[in-house]
Design a protein around this motif. Structure first.
Motif, PDB file in Angstrom:
ATOM      1  N   SER A 158       0.826  -1.206   0.000  1.00 53.49           N
ATOM      2  CA  SER A 158       0.000   0.000   0.000  1.00 53.49           C
ATOM      3  C   SER A 158       0.859   1.254   0.000  1.00 53.49           C
ATOM      4  N   ILE A 159       2.009   1.214   0.681  1.00 53.36           N
ATOM      5  CA  ILE A 159       2.929   2.352   0.663  1.00 53.36           C
ATOM      6  C   ILE A 159       3.495   2.547  -0.742  1.00 53.36           C
ATOM      7  N   ALA A 160       3.828   1.436  -1.393  1.00 49.81           N
ATOM      8  CA  ALA A 160       4.375   1.508  -2.753  1.00 49.81           C
ATOM      9  C   ALA A 160       3.338   2.008  -3.750  1.00 49.81           C
ATOM     10  N   GLN A 161       2.111   1.539  -3.632  1.00 51.14           N
ATOM     11  CA  GLN A 161       1.095   1.849  -4.626  1.00 51.14           C
ATOM     12  C   GLN A 161       0.436   3.204  -4.406  1.00 51.14           C
ATOM     13  N   ARG A 162       0.174   3.533  -3.144  1.00 53.37           N
ATOM     14  CA  ARG A 162      -0.556   4.766  -2.863  1.00 53.37           C
ATOM     15  C   ARG A 162       0.345   5.981  -2.746  1.00 53.37           C
ATOM     16  N   ALA A 163       1.523   5.805  -2.149  1.00 51.23           N
ATOM     17  CA  ALA A 163       2.422   6.936  -1.953  1.00 51.23           C
ATOM     18  C   ALA A 163       3.616   6.918  -2.895  1.00 51.23           C
ATOM     19  N   ARG A 164       3.856   5.780  -3.546  1.00 48.78           N
ATOM     20  CA  ARG A 164       4.956   5.632  -4.501  1.00 48.78           C
ATOM     21  C   ARG A 164       6.301   6.005  -3.880  1.00 48.78           C
ATOM     22  N   LEU A 165       6.473   5.544  -2.652  1.00 50.14           N
ATOM     23  CA  LEU A 165       7.719   5.825  -1.942  1.00 50.14           C
ATOM     24  C   LEU A 165       8.779   4.755  -2.171  1.00 50.14           C
ATOM     25  N   LEU A 166       8.386   3.634  -2.768  1.00 56.99           N
ATOM     26  CA  LEU A 166       9.308   2.559  -3.121  1.00 56.99           C
ATOM     27  C   LEU A 166       8.702   1.808  -4.290  1.00 56.99           C
ATOM     28  N   PRO A 167       9.507   1.031  -5.032  1.00 54.44           N
ATOM     29  CA  PRO A 167       8.978   0.337  -6.210  1.00 54.44           C
ATOM     30  C   PRO A 167       8.020  -0.779  -5.822  1.00 54.44           C
ATOM     31  N   THR A 168       7.090  -1.074  -6.704  1.00 53.94           N
ATOM     32  CA  THR A 168       6.084  -2.091  -6.400  1.00 53.94           C
ATOM     33  C   THR A 168       6.677  -3.502  -6.363  1.00 53.94           C
ATOM     34  N   ASP A 169       7.860  -3.696  -6.936  1.00 54.34           N
ATOM     35  CA  ASP A 169       8.502  -5.020  -6.869  1.00 54.34           C
ATOM     36  C   ASP A 169       9.522  -5.089  -5.736  1.00 54.34           C
ATOM     37  N   TRP A 170       9.271  -4.322  -4.677  1.00 57.14           N
ATOM     38  CA  TRP A 170      10.182  -4.249  -3.534  1.00 57.14           C
ATOM     39  C   TRP A 170      10.484  -5.605  -2.925  1.00 57.14           C
ATOM     40  N   GLN A 171       9.549  -6.546  -3.014  1.00 59.63           N
ATOM     41  CA  GLN A 171       9.713  -7.802  -2.284  1.00 59.63           C
ATOM     42  C   GLN A 171      10.786  -8.693  -2.889  1.00 59.63           C
ATOM     43  N   GLY A 172      11.192  -8.398  -4.124  1.00 60.03           N
ATOM     44  CA  GLY A 172      12.245  -9.187  -4.753  1.00 60.03           C
ATOM     45  C   GLY A 172      13.642  -8.683  -4.476  1.00 60.03           C
ATOM     46  N   ARG A 173      13.788  -7.648  -3.655  1.00 60.55           N
ATOM     47  CA  ARG A 173      15.099  -7.037  -3.471  1.00 60.55           C
ATOM     48  C   ARG A 173      15.919  -7.671  -2.354  1.00 60.55           C
ATOM     49  N   LEU A 174      15.294  -8.471  -1.515  1.00 59.21           N
ATOM     50  CA  LEU A 174      15.989  -9.131  -0.421  1.00 59.21           C
ATOM     51  C   LEU A 174      15.612 -10.607  -0.415  1.00 59.21           C
ATOM     52  N   PRO A 175      16.414 -11.457   0.212  1.00 56.03           N
ATOM     53  CA  PRO A 175      16.122 -12.897   0.209  1.00 56.03           C
ATOM     54  C   PRO A 175      14.782 -13.233   0.860  1.00 56.03           C
ATOM     55  N   ASP A 176      14.258 -14.391   0.472  1.00 57.94           N
ATOM     56  CA  ASP A 176      13.035 -14.932   1.084  1.00 57.94           C
ATOM     57  C   ASP A 176      11.875 -13.936   1.001  1.00 57.94           C
ATOM     58  N   ASN A 177      11.736 -13.326  -0.187  1.00 64.57           N
ATOM     59  CA  ASN A 177      10.664 -12.344  -0.384  1.00 64.57           C
ATOM     60  C   ASN A 177      10.703 -11.231   0.659  1.00 64.57           C
ATOM     61  N   SER A 178      11.927 -10.848   1.031  1.00 65.39           N
ATOM     62  CA  SER A 178      12.151  -9.747   1.973  1.00 65.39           C
ATOM     63  C   SER A 178      11.572 -10.031   3.357  1.00 65.39           C
ATOM     64  N   THR A 179      11.541 -11.310   3.738  1.00 65.73           N
ATOM     65  CA  THR A 179      11.083 -11.669   5.086  1.00 65.73           C
ATOM     66  C   THR A 179      12.214 -12.409   5.809  1.00 65.73           C
ATOM     67  N   PRO A 180      12.985 -11.704   6.648  1.00 65.26           N
ATOM     68  CA  PRO A 180      14.138 -12.334   7.302  1.00 65.26           C
ATOM     69  C   PRO A 180      13.771 -13.269   8.444  1.00 65.26           C
ATOM     70  N   TYR A 181      12.498 -13.303   8.828  1.00 62.09           N
ATOM     71  CA  TYR A 181      12.046 -14.225   9.865  1.00 62.09           C
ATOM     72  C   TYR A 181      10.567 -14.492   9.633  1.00 62.09           C
ATOM     73  N   THR A 182      10.054 -15.534  10.265  1.00 61.68           N
ATOM     74  CA  THR A 182       8.639 -15.871  10.170  1.00 61.68           C
ATOM     75  C   THR A 182       8.066 -16.014  11.575  1.00 61.68           C
TER      76      THR A 182
END
Length: 348
Positions: A108-132
């Motif tokens: 929502s931050i990416a789409q509504r405010a355009r503060l980061l790219p919409t494909d942000w989740q591919g920029r870090l390992p594990d879909n940008s989730t370092p823990y679960t």
């Protein structure tokens, strides 16, 4: 993803982290020269129950960065319900990084405010989730109501405590875990899942805005019979209030909760913090940070840390947001958007 300027920084920082672990200096890719040595501040806008986790990680990262570059970094924290935090960033809260409860809030931050790219989740390992994490039950000592499954919460007289899914990420994970429990039961279907959720929320006496507020309601104010909560929050409640007061119950089915992290590009670039903020996010994947993640009752990605803390985390069948709900965009539109299922059953 090679077009993103972060990727070079990510590779450099990961290489540097390895060098640091071996005792080498951080002089890779010009990181030590990338920003002036003057003190720098980062703001990490996070969700409710991560206070203790990031207190430890922030101290470790500031020590690491100071030792390798000579630069002093101060990391400020903001905590609240994940949905509320996302809206605050959209409205102008100057987060260098966000570490929120679920991908939809960063989307929502990416789409509504355009503060980061919409494909942000591919920029870090594990879909940008370092823990679960996952969703469990916290009950009063001795489990007086005999709550072992999701169906037990519907027993006459039992009052569950859970935050408001309109504002809390943990509440959305909890809602979906509850829905999945009915959907995946023998003979389960969407109609039965909706009936279960309707009965469940009719029994909730208080809808706090965030996970930590619900913990206070249950543990300090003594309201309710079972807290449906983040796994780490249940352990922290035991640690803070005493294992002699509460038991943790792992339900027979839950959901794989994946809290993601992201650089807020336009804010970091405006503030001149991109290199340090990118290093901070990559640091979350380092062996040291992964150990701190396990120490704070989150499930680490690193195999060594996961093995070290395996005794804390029971193996449990978990649905995922993609396999059961078609991803966060669909789940949000169906269940949590204005006029969605939650609004319909709650208003009803």
């Amino acid at each position: 993803m090679s077009g993103h300027p972060e990727n070079a920084s990510r590779r450099d920082v990961l290489t540097a982290l390895g060098a640091a672990a071996a005792g080498g200096p951080l002089m890779v890719g010009g990181i030590a020269r990338a920003q002036a040595r003057k003190p720098i501040r980062l703001l990490n806008v996070s969700y409710d129950p991560t206070r203790e986790l990031y207190k430890d990680i922030n101290a470790a990262y500031t020590d690491y960065w100071k030792g390798r570059t000579g630069q002093t970094v101060t990391i400020d924290q903001s905590h609240g319900g994940s949905g509320s935090q996302a809206r605050a960033v959209i409205d102008g809260l100057a987060a260098d990084v966000v570490t929120l409860a679920l991908a939809y809030d960063i989307d929502s931050i990416a789409q509504r405010a355009r503060l980061l790219p919409t494909d942000w989740q591919g920029r870090l390992p594990d879909n940008s989730t370092p823990y679960t994490s996952t969703i469990v039950f916290l009950v009063r000592k001795g489990n007086p109501w005999g709550i072992h499954s999701w169906n037990d919460i519907l027993k006459t007289g039992v009052n569950p405590i859970i935050p408001n899914p309109k504002t809390s990420g943990g509440a959305r994970w909890g809602y979906l875990a509850a829905w999945a429990s009915a959907l995946k039961a023998p003979g389960g279907n969407d109609a039965k899942a909706r009936a279960y959720i309707t009965a469940f929320y009719k029994k909730v006496p208080v809808l706090d805005s965030g996970a930590r507020g619900s913990t206070v309601t249950f543990a300090q104010r003594g309201i309710g019979d079972v807290l449906v909560c983040w796994e780490n929050e249940a352990h922290l409640a035991q640690a803070e209030f005493g294992a002699d007061k509460f038991d943790i119950v792992t339900p027979p089915i839950s959901i794989l909760a994946e809290p993601p992290v992201a650089l807020v590009d336009k804010v970091a670039d405006r503030k001149g913090t991109r290199t340090v903020a990118t290093g901070y996010l990559n640091f979350l994947y380092s062996p040291l940070a992964q150990d701190l993640i396990g120490k704070n009752y989150y499930r680490p990605r690193n195999p060594q840390a996961a093995a070290k803390y395996a005794g804390r985390f029971p193996k449990i069948p978990m649905v995922t947001i993609n396999d059961t709900f078609g991803g966060w965009a669909k789940a949000q539109a169906t269940h949590f958007a204005d006029g969605g299922v939650f609004d319909q059953i709650h208003k009803g």
